[in-house]
Write a protein that holds these residues in place. Structure first.
Motif, PDB file in Angstrom:
ATOM      1  N   ARG A  89       0.865  -1.178   0.000  1.00  0.00           N
ATOM      2  CA  ARG A  89       0.000   0.000   0.000  1.00  0.00           C
ATOM      3  C   ARG A  89       0.898   1.223   0.000  1.00  0.00           C
ATOM      4  NH1 ARG A  89      -5.104  -1.291  -0.205  1.00  0.00           N
ATOM      5  NH2 ARG A  89      -5.825  -3.089   0.938  1.00  0.00           N
ATOM      6  N   VAL A  90       0.674   2.102  -0.982  1.00  0.00           N
ATOM      7  CA  VAL A  90       1.432   3.340  -1.076  1.00  0.00           C
ATOM      8  C   VAL A  90       0.457   4.487  -1.253  1.00  0.00           C
ATOM      9  CG1 VAL A  90       3.488   2.227  -2.030  1.00  0.00           C
ATOM     10  CG2 VAL A  90       1.757   3.126  -3.579  1.00  0.00           C
ATOM     11  N   ASN A  91       0.917   5.692  -0.943  1.00  0.00           N
ATOM     12  CA  ASN A  91      -0.002   6.810  -1.117  1.00  0.00           C
ATOM     13  C   ASN A  91      -0.150   7.117  -2.610  1.00  0.00           C
ATOM     14  OD1 ASN A  91       1.883   8.865  -1.959  1.00  0.00           O
ATOM     15  ND2 ASN A  91       2.541   9.067   0.170  1.00  0.00           N
ATOM     16  N   PRO A  92      -1.235   7.765  -2.983  1.00  0.00           N
ATOM     17  CA  PRO A  92      -1.530   7.998  -4.402  1.00  0.00           C
ATOM     18  C   PRO A  92      -0.444   8.775  -5.141  1.00  0.00           C
ATOM     19  CG  PRO A  92      -3.474   8.438  -3.068  1.00  0.00           C
ATOM     20  CD  PRO A  92      -2.328   8.208  -2.119  1.00  0.00           C
ATOM     21  N   GLU A  93       0.234   9.682  -4.456  1.00  0.00           N
ATOM     22  CA  GLU A  93       1.287  10.458  -5.115  1.00  0.00           C
ATOM     23  C   GLU A  93       2.451   9.563  -5.544  1.00  0.00           C
ATOM     24  OE1 GLU A  93       0.042  11.393  -2.042  1.00  0.00           O
ATOM     25  OE2 GLU A  93      -1.246  13.022  -2.754  1.00  0.00           O
ATOM     26  N   ILE A  94       2.827   8.648  -4.676  1.00  0.00           N
ATOM     27  CA  ILE A  94       3.919   7.725  -5.010  1.00  0.00           C
ATOM     28  C   ILE A  94       3.500   6.821  -6.165  1.00  0.00           C
ATOM     29  CG2 ILE A  94       5.256   5.748  -4.173  1.00  0.00           C
ATOM     30  CD1 ILE A  94       5.371   7.128  -1.451  1.00  0.00           C
ATOM     31  N   LYS A  95       2.278   6.304  -6.108  1.00  0.00           N
ATOM     32  CA  LYS A  95       1.799   5.436  -7.191  1.00  0.00           C
ATOM     33  C   LYS A  95       1.776   6.205  -8.511  1.00  0.00           C
ATOM     34  CE  LYS A  95      -1.752   2.404  -8.881  1.00  0.00           C
ATOM     35  NZ  LYS A  95      -3.152   2.118  -8.978  1.00  0.00           N
ATOM     36  N   ALA A  96       1.344   7.443  -8.481  1.00  0.00           N
ATOM     37  CA  ALA A  96       1.306   8.250  -9.707  1.00  0.00           C
ATOM     38  C   ALA A  96       2.722   8.477 -10.246  1.00  0.00           C
ATOM     39  CB  ALA A  96       0.614   9.584  -9.436  1.00  0.00           C
ATOM     40  N   LEU A  97       3.664   8.704  -9.354  1.00  0.00           N
ATOM     41  CA  LEU A  97       5.059   8.881  -9.776  1.00  0.00           C
ATOM     42  C   LEU A  97       5.579   7.614 -10.443  1.00  0.00           C
ATOM     43  CD1 LEU A  97       7.708  10.627  -9.622  1.00  0.00           C
ATOM     44  CD2 LEU A  97       8.155   9.421  -7.464  1.00  0.00           C
ATOM     45  N   TRP A  98       5.336   6.474  -9.803  1.00  0.00           N
ATOM     46  CA  TRP A  98       5.788   5.198 -10.377  1.00  0.00           C
ATOM     47  C   TRP A  98       5.110   4.932 -11.712  1.00  0.00           C
ATOM     48  CZ3 TRP A  98       5.276   1.601  -5.467  1.00  0.00           C
ATOM     49  CH2 TRP A  98       6.225   1.988  -4.516  1.00  0.00           C
ATOM     50  N   GLN A  99       3.827   5.247 -11.799  1.00  0.00           N
ATOM     51  CA  GLN A  99       3.100   5.018 -13.035  1.00  0.00           C
ATOM     52  C   GLN A  99       3.654   5.881 -14.160  1.00  0.00           C
ATOM     53  OE1 GLN A  99       0.327   2.691 -13.593  1.00  0.00           O
ATOM     54  NE2 GLN A  99       1.248   3.144 -15.590  1.00  0.00           N
ATOM     55  N   LYS A 100       3.981   7.134 -13.857  1.00  0.00           N
ATOM     56  CA  LYS A 100       4.557   8.023 -14.870  1.00  0.00           C
ATOM     57  C   LYS A 100       5.890   7.469 -15.364  1.00  0.00           C
ATOM     58  CE  LYS A 100       5.819  12.794 -15.814  1.00  0.00           C
ATOM     59  NZ  LYS A 100       5.824  14.176 -15.332  1.00  0.00           N
ATOM     60  N   ALA A 101       6.719   7.001 -14.438  1.00  0.00           N
ATOM     61  CA  ALA A 101       8.010   6.422 -14.823  1.00  0.00           C
ATOM     62  C   ALA A 101       7.807   5.168 -15.665  1.00  0.00           C
ATOM     63  CB  ALA A 101       8.836   6.105 -13.582  1.00  0.00           C
ATOM     64  N   ALA A 102       6.859   4.338 -15.282  1.00  0.00           N
ATOM     65  CA  ALA A 102       6.571   3.126 -16.051  1.00  0.00           C
ATOM     66  C   ALA A 102       6.090   3.491 -17.452  1.00  0.00           C
ATOM     67  CB  ALA A 102       5.518   2.283 -15.331  1.00  0.00           C
ATOM     68  N   ASP A 103       5.212   4.473 -17.540  1.00  0.00           N
ATOM     69  CA  ASP A 103       4.712   4.920 -18.847  1.00  0.00           C
ATOM     70  C   ASP A 103       5.850   5.429 -19.727  1.00  0.00           C
ATOM     71  OD1 ASP A 103       2.156   4.276 -18.019  1.00  0.00           O
ATOM     72  OD2 ASP A 103       1.589   6.358 -17.564  1.00  0.00           O
ATOM     73  N   LEU A 104       6.762   6.191 -19.131  1.00  0.00           N
ATOM     74  CA  LEU A 104       7.891   6.722 -19.901  1.00  0.00           C
ATOM     75  C   LEU A 104       8.789   5.605 -20.427  1.00  0.00           C
ATOM     76  CD1 LEU A 104       8.778   9.817 -17.698  1.00  0.00           C
ATOM     77  CD2 LEU A 104       7.847   9.845 -20.029  1.00  0.00           C
ATOM     78  N   GLN A 105       8.871   4.504 -19.680  1.00  0.00           N
ATOM     79  CA  GLN A 105       9.676   3.364 -20.136  1.00  0.00           C
ATOM     80  C   GLN A 105       8.880   2.396 -21.005  1.00  0.00           C
ATOM     81  OE1 GLN A 105      11.647   1.484 -16.793  1.00  0.00           O
ATOM     82  NE2 GLN A 105      13.295   2.984 -16.855  1.00  0.00           N
ATOM     83  N   GLY A 106       7.597   2.626 -21.111  1.00  0.00           N
ATOM     84  CA  GLY A 106       6.761   1.764 -21.948  1.00  0.00           C
ATOM     85  C   GLY A 106       6.520   0.387 -21.354  1.00  0.00           C
TER      86      GLY A 106
END
Length: 99
Positions: free
Chosen positions: A15-32
């Motif tokens: 469980r992580v806070n939404p800001e951390i999840k959004a950060l990870w998701q953005k990084a994942a999206d950038l890496q495809g």
């Protein structure tokens, strides 16, 4: 599918806070990659780094110089060490073990 082709996995939840999840998701999206693949790869890399750091001996320059000095100027063996080495050699020869 046969049992040999199935890859076993284990589940991990966090469980992580939404800001951390959004950060990870953005990084994942950038890496495809998917968020799951990004998190797994990131954690795996971090684990390898931690293990490597703990398995690597790091000496300061002063420590390294003291180590080399100690190797270059070994003390002469004591009488008890010489006697122990002779006893060891006799036991090895008695038991038929070659050097």
């Amino acid at each position: 599918m046969s049992d040999n082709t199935l890859q076993q996995t284990a589940r991990l939840e966090a469980r992580v806070n939404p800001e951390i999840k959004a950060l990870w998701q953005k990084a994942a999206d950038l890496q495809g990659v998917t968020l799951t693949d990004f998190v797994i790869a990131s954690v795996q890399e971090a684990a390898y780094n931690v293990i490597q750091q703990h398995q690597t001996l790091k000496l300061s320059l002063e420590d390294a110089e003291a180590f080399v000095e100690a190797l270059q100027n070994l003390p002469k063996p004591s009488d008890s060490l010489i006697a122990a080495a002779l006893r060891y050699k006799q036991i090895i020869q008695k038991n038929g073990v070659n050097d």
